[in-house]
Each structure stands twice: as structure tokens, then as C-alpha cells.
Motif scaffolding. Structure first.
Motif, PDB file in Angstrom:
ATOM      1  N   ASP A 139     -18.696 -28.192   1.755  1.00 52.69           N
ATOM      2  CA  ASP A 139     -18.079 -28.096   3.078  1.00 52.69           C
ATOM      3  C   ASP A 139     -17.985 -29.460   3.748  1.00 52.69           C
ATOM      4  OD1 ASP A 139     -20.831 -28.163   4.808  1.00 52.69           O
ATOM      5  OD2 ASP A 139     -21.055 -26.866   3.080  1.00 52.69           O
TER       6      ASP A 139
ATOM      7  N   ASN B 219     -13.678 -32.211   4.667  1.00 47.25           N
ATOM      8  CA  ASN B 219     -13.051 -33.006   5.728  1.00 47.25           C
ATOM      9  C   ASN B 219     -12.541 -34.356   5.236  1.00 47.25           C
ATOM     10  OD1 ASN B 219     -13.709 -30.985   7.645  1.00 47.25           O
ATOM     11  ND2 ASN B 219     -15.772 -31.819   7.857  1.00 47.25           N
TER      12      ASN B 219
ATOM     13  N   CYS C  91     -14.458 -24.536  -2.576  1.00 42.21           N
ATOM     14  CA  CYS C  91     -15.346 -25.112  -1.565  1.00 42.21           C
ATOM     15  C   CYS C  91     -16.643 -24.314  -1.537  1.00 42.21           C
ATOM     16  CB  CYS C  91     -14.678 -25.078  -0.189  1.00 42.21           C
ATOM     17  SG  CYS C  91     -15.752 -25.676   1.152  1.00 42.21           S
TER      18      CYS C  91
ATOM     19  N   ASN D 265     -19.408 -23.596   0.414  1.00 41.70           N
ATOM     20  CA  ASN D 265     -19.826 -23.727   1.809  1.00 41.70           C
ATOM     21  C   ASN D 265     -21.266 -23.242   1.951  1.00 41.70           C
ATOM     22  OD1 ASN D 265     -20.196 -23.681   4.567  1.00 41.70           O
ATOM     23  ND2 ASN D 265     -18.689 -22.082   4.969  1.00 41.70           N
TER      24      ASN D 265
ATOM     25  N   VAL E 167     -21.904 -26.757   9.844  1.00 36.84           N
ATOM     26  CA  VAL E 167     -20.448 -26.800   9.713  1.00 36.84           C
ATOM     27  C   VAL E 167     -19.753 -26.700  11.073  1.00 36.84           C
ATOM     28  CG1 VAL E 167     -20.377 -25.951   7.341  1.00 36.84           C
ATOM     29  CG2 VAL E 167     -20.405 -24.305   9.232  1.00 36.84           C
TER      30      VAL E 167
ATOM     31  N   ALA F 256     -16.732 -29.490  11.789  1.00 39.78           N
ATOM     32  CA  ALA F 256     -15.360 -29.092  11.478  1.00 39.78           C
ATOM     33  C   ALA F 256     -14.741 -28.323  12.644  1.00 39.78           C
ATOM     34  CB  ALA F 256     -15.334 -28.230  10.220  1.00 39.78           C
TER      35      ALA F 256
ATOM     36  N   SER G 226     -12.244 -26.400  12.342  1.00 41.39           N
ATOM     37  CA  SER G 226     -12.024 -25.068  11.773  1.00 41.39           C
ATOM     38  C   SER G 226     -12.946 -24.897  10.576  1.00 41.39           C
ATOM     39  CB  SER G 226     -10.575 -24.895  11.330  1.00 41.39           C
ATOM     40  OG  SER G 226     -10.430 -23.707  10.568  1.00 41.39           O
ATOM     41  N   THR G 227     -13.739 -23.840  10.587  1.00 41.54           N
ATOM     42  CA  THR G 227     -14.644 -23.571   9.469  1.00 41.54           C
ATOM     43  C   THR G 227     -14.058 -22.537   8.505  1.00 41.54           C
ATOM     44  OG1 THR G 227     -15.823 -21.918  10.804  1.00 41.54           O
ATOM     45  CG2 THR G 227     -16.698 -24.175  10.795  1.00 41.54           C
TER      46      THR G 227
ATOM     47  N   TYR H 280     -12.536 -22.606   5.696  1.00 39.63           N
ATOM     48  CA  TYR H 280     -12.215 -23.564   4.638  1.00 39.63           C
ATOM     49  C   TYR H 280     -11.192 -23.020   3.646  1.00 39.63           C
ATOM     50  CZ  TYR H 280     -16.176 -26.154   6.482  1.00 39.63           C
ATOM     51  OH  TYR H 280     -17.025 -26.839   7.319  1.00 39.63           O
TER      52      TYR H 280
ATOM     53  N   ARG I  60      -7.691 -24.128   4.525  1.00 36.39           N
ATOM     54  CA  ARG I  60      -7.459 -25.559   4.692  1.00 36.39           C
ATOM     55  C   ARG I  60      -6.319 -26.100   3.832  1.00 36.39           C
ATOM     56  NH1 ARG I  60     -11.506 -29.071   6.468  1.00 36.39           N
ATOM     57  NH2 ARG I  60     -12.684 -28.141   8.175  1.00 36.39           N
TER      58      ARG I  60
END
Length: 391
Positions: free
Chosen positions: A197, A201, A223, A225, A234, A238, A240-241, A243, A246
């Protein structure tokens, strides 16, 4: 004749007496060959259908998954011990708690598929075919290690497994490159590219997304996480979590990464999607690591011990599989305990080897730079020191 008969009966009774009681009990149990389980529905993005919500687990597969997860768990706990005893030095990132991810992924792919990951790689090293002995020996820097003692924790490799990468997110573009090779060769193989995670980014991850989507590469971006990038939750790192969303134009799914069956079915779905020529797909595995980010991180300064205990007691991946198997007569408690004993012995033997095997000699420092090349000289720390490189 009578003496021979008495001797034969005596041997049979002796063999029975020598067998542990648990083995006799296990042999007498009537186990089911398979059982059907409901699994958690995945959250979907840009997909009309997702993985199935029921799956069949055979007794054979269940025992295999259980042993693999226990081996990864025990291996990581032994690495913790060896690190504290100073047999292992430098960086060391453990994955205990995340065993369902590596075991479930391997259960859902073909041996010919390709896997590349971050520096939290020990579990995937094992599921990709390396022995616990060669992994622990690599951690201690010994000749019997999978990279001849020259790679260490973050740089281990095996057939169709490309590491272990020490730079955060560096494996993203490399994984896309492996997928490009698969498409170019038209071999129906898939590249599984794992990152955490924290790396989600990174700009290079999104560059890899763009190339993979543009060229419709057979790449499953995964990912893992585990809720913390190093020591940062997280939600604090971030905007937005989600993922699994994304990838923008890349479809995605969010998976229960603590259930090995969920991970297996999601991986099968994702690889089938890629093999069909539709391009890349993104999977987010919601998981948890019990250790800190690395061995230098105690792991309790940014989260509570109660939180860790709560996950262990409710969502531990080994416990979840064990309960499924016992409650559905796929295995008995006694049989699984025997596997635990077998795994502990295997890890103890591996640790003994990892602490007694010799270190690689200095003369070999230049070896294995290329996989297939005539011998050549490599400059050392100054121009007068030369080492020979042999493939």
C-alpha cells in the motif's frame, strides 16, 4: 514353523506399539474428500462479474495449503530469532500474518507464470519453489543460500520468480516488462506484480499501469494492503484507500487477503482475465502483518498490541483454514498437530544449516553477474584489485 509364526506376530505388535497414538487415530478417521465453502464476495471496479462466492476445497489441497502456510509462519519466526541472535544482519522484512496471500496466489496460477514482488518476499520465495533451508541460508549470507549468500533478505530468486526488490515500487515497471515479454512471445503466460500500500502512491507504479493498459499486457497488479506503509496508517498516507480502483481505466477487485480460498479464486479469475487478451487487472489483497515494517521496527508505536491481538484472534489465516478443515471433516486436530511438529523440525534443521554453512569466499564476489557469459575480470575497490567473473 511355530517359531516363525510367533516371530512374525511379535514384529507386527511391535510396529503397532511404536506408532504414535495420534497416527493410529488419524488412520482410523473417516475424512471427506472435499467440501464446499462460501467465500467473501469481492468488491468490483469496472467489472460486471467477479470471482465465485463458493469454492470447493479438497482434503489434499487443504493439507498442502496448511503445511505451506505453517512453514512460512515458522520460517519467519525463526528469521526473527536469528536476527536477534545477530546471525542475520541488515534489512529484514517479515510477512507473518500474510501467509494466505502468497499461498493463495501460488494456488491460483501455473508454475510457468511469472511473479515479482517487493522486499517482503520470503513467503513468495517459498511458494515459488525455494526450500526453507535455502531461504534461511540466504538470510544468513551462506554459500547454500538461494543466491549463494550474496543477495540477502531482499534479493532472492528462483525459476519464474524475479525477487525481492529493494527499491519501493521498482518492481512495478519490471513486472510490466515481464508481461510485455509474455505478450511478445505469445506463450499464454501472465506476470503477477506485487507491491504494498505504501508503494501504491509511487509514480512509477502508475506509469506501469499506463503502459500495461495501453498495450493490453497480461499483467495482474497486486496491492498487498497490510494497512501500514512503514509506520504510517493508510488513511494518513493516501487520499483514497480504494487501491483496487487506482488503475483508473484498469478493472480491479478487492479481496479478503486473510482467506487463502478467497485469494486463490480471485487469482484464478484475474489470470483468466489476462489470458483472454483483455489486458491488465488490479487486485487489492486486504491483509495484515504481525511484525513491524522491518526488524528495526517494534511495530507497536503506531498501533496497539490490542489491535494485533484482535486480528490474530479473529482473522489469522492459518486459524481460519484450520477451522474450515476440522469443522468439515477434511482433517483432524491430531493430524494438523503432526504437520506442525513436522514443520518445526524442518525449520530447525534449516536454521542449523543456515548457521553452520560457510560464507562465500571473497574470490566469488564477481561471479554470476551474467547468466551465460565467458569469464571476464571485474574491477574491485580500486583499479589494482581484480576479480574473475564466472557465469
Amino acid at each position: 514353523m511355530r517359531k516363525m509364526l510367533v516371530a512374525a506376530v511379535s514384529r507386527v505388535l511391535s510396529d503397532v506399539a511404536q506408532k504414535p497414538a495420534s497416527r493410529v487415530l488419524v488412520a482410523s478417521c473417516n475424512f471427506s474428500n472435499d467440501a464446499t465453502f462460501e467465500i467473501k464476495k469481492c468488491d468490483l471496479y469496472r467489472l460486471e462479474e467477479g470471482p465465485p462466492v463458493t469454492t470447493v476445497l479438497t482434503r489434499e489441497d487443504g493439507l498442502k495449503y496448511y503445511k505451506m502456510m505453517q512453514t512460512v509462519r515458522r520460517m519467519e519466526l525463526k528469521a526473527d530469532q536469528l536476527y536477534k541472535q545477530k546471525f542475520i544482519r541488515g534489512f529484514c522484512h517479515l510477512c507473518d500474518g500474510q501467509e494466505a496471500c502468497c499461498v493463495g496466489i501460488e494456488a491460483g496460477i501455473n508454475p510457468t507464470d511469472h511473479v515479482i514482488t517487493s522486499y517482503r518476499a520470503h513467503g513468495l520465495c517459498y511458494t515459488r519453489g525455494l526450500s526453507a533451508r535455502s531461504i534461511l541460508a540466504e538470510l544468513t549470507g551462506r554459500r547454500g543460500g538461494c543466491a549463494k549468500g550474496k543477495g540477502g533478505s531482499m534479493h532472492m530468486y528462483s525459476k519464474n520468480f524475479y525477487g525481492g526488490n529493494g527499491i519501493v515500487g521498482a518492481q512495478g515497471p519490471l513486472g510490466a516488462g515481464i508481461a510485455l515479454a509474455c505478450k511478445y512471445k505469445e506463450n499464454n503466460e501472465v506476470s503477477l506484480t506485487l507491491y504494498g500500500d505504501g508503494a501504491a502512491n509511487q509514480g512509477q507504479i502508475h506509469e506501469a499501469f499506463n503502459m500495461a493498459a495501453l498495450w493490453k499486457l497480461p499483467c495482474v497488479f497486486i496491492c498487498e494492503n497490510n494497512r501500514y506503509g512503514m509506520g504510517t496508517a493508510v488513511e494518513r498516507a493516501a487520499a483514497s484507500t480504494d487501491y483496487y480502483k487506482r488503475g483508473s481505466v484498469i478493472p480491479g477487485l478487492r479481496v479478503d487477503g486473510m482467506d487463502v480460498l478467497c485469494v486463490r479464486e480471485a487469482t484464478k479469475f484475474a489470470t483468466d482475465y489476462c489470458r483472454s487478451g483483455k489486458g491488465p487487472i488490479l487486485m487489492e489483497l486486504q491483509t495484515y502483518r504481525y511484525h513491524g515494517h522491518s526488524m528495526s521496527d517494534p511495530g507497536v508505536s503506531y498501533r496497539s498490541r490490542e489491535e494485533i491481538h484482535d486480528v490474530r484472534s479473529k482473522s489469522d489465516p492459518i486459524m481460519l483454514l484450520k477451522n474450515k478443515m476440522v469443522n468439515n471433516k477434511l482433517a483432524s486436530i491430531e493430524e494438523l498437530k503432526e504437520i506442525d511438529v513436522e514443520v518445526r523440525k524442518e525449520i530447525e534443521d534449516a536454521a542449523q544449516f543456515a548457521t553452520t554453512d560457510p560464507e562465500p569466499p571473497l574470490e566469488e564476489i564477481g561471479h554470476h553477474i551474467y547468466s551465460d557469459s565467458p569469464p571476464f575480470e571485474v574491477r574491485g575497490a580500486n583499479q589494482w584489485i581484480k576479480f574473475k567473473s564466472i557465469s
